[in-house]
Design an enzyme around this catalytic site. Structure first.
Site, PDB file in Angstrom:
ATOM      1  N   ASP A 100      32.155  -8.852   7.036  1.00  0.00           N
ATOM      2  CA  ASP A 100      33.160  -9.585   6.280  1.00  0.00           C
ATOM      3  C   ASP A 100      34.397  -9.805   7.158  1.00  0.00           C
ATOM      4  OD1 ASP A 100      34.531 -10.607   3.899  1.00  0.00           O
ATOM      5  OD2 ASP A 100      35.610  -8.706   3.926  1.00  0.00           O
TER       6      ASP A 100
ATOM      7  N   ASP B 103      37.961 -10.898   5.806  1.00  0.00           N
ATOM      8  CA  ASP B 103      39.252 -10.541   5.224  1.00  0.00           C
ATOM      9  C   ASP B 103      39.301  -9.059   4.855  1.00  0.00           C
ATOM     10  OD1 ASP B 103      39.879 -13.250   5.429  1.00  0.00           O
ATOM     11  OD2 ASP B 103      39.071 -13.669   3.441  1.00  0.00           O
TER      12      ASP B 103
END
Length: 194
Positions: A13, A15
């Site tokens: 991922d 963020d």
């Protein structure tokens, strides 16, 4: 893509896992004299506040042009990315776009290219359906995720996911990552090599 390549893809991922999503928002709040809310209270930063003006400031900040382009990597992320490559893994960014920010996808790719290189930007997945992406694991900070069709979830520890159970790394320096990924690779080969 060959089975040997697929069985070494590590989805990561973006963020609050590779890049510090909250830092520019927290700076904007601090610049306005707003006390930071307890980060354990909610995954979404805007949901930690009641005051509508504060919520609007958060949304305005994260939807500004340049927001995603200017995010800084989390300490150790680049080093760990390169170490994974040296170990024969294929790290691949797997991120959902922020729909309200019209610059999001373009700027995420620009930040990825700048810090992780053009190959990382070319292979990045920025879309709504992480669950069906192929890989042995997804390293992500979002609470409530379950394993995907192919991958095992690895929690990247942040204040808002401390209550979650499952595979976990506490930072990019966490020495257990290599062992966890080796187990995930074995599982993938056993389930999907037929």
């Amino acid at each position: 893509m060959s089975m040997s390549t697929e069985s070494h893809i590590v989805l990561i991922d973006m963020d609050s896992t590779l890049f510090d999503f909250e830092a520019p928002i927290n700076r904007a709040l601090a610049n306005c004299g707003i006390a930071l809310a307890d980060p354990t209270s909610h995954f979404y930063i805007a949901e930690r506040y009641q005051d509508q003006a504060v919520i609007e400031l958060i949304h305005s900040t994260q939807n500004d042009q340049g927001f995603f382009r200017d995010l800084s990597p989390i300490p150790g992320a680049i080093k760990s990315w390169n170490e994974l490559r040296e170990l024969g893994y294929h790290p691949r960014i797997c991120s959902k776009p922020l729909r309200a920010n019209p610059y999001c996808v373009e700027e995420k790719l620009a930040a990825i290219d700048y810090y992780f290189g053009p190959e990382a930007a070319d292979t990045a997945y920025i879309g709504r359906d992480k669950e069906s992406e192929k890989g042995i694991a997804l390293i992500d900070d979002r609470p409530g995720l379950t394993d995907g069709t192919y991958w095992k979830r690895i929690i990247y520890t942040q204040p808002w996911n401390q209550h979650e159970n499952g595979l976990r790394i506490n930072s990019w320096e966490d020495q257990s990552l290599q062992r966890i990924l080796a187990d995930c690779a074995k599982r993938y080969e056993q389930l999907f090599s037929h």
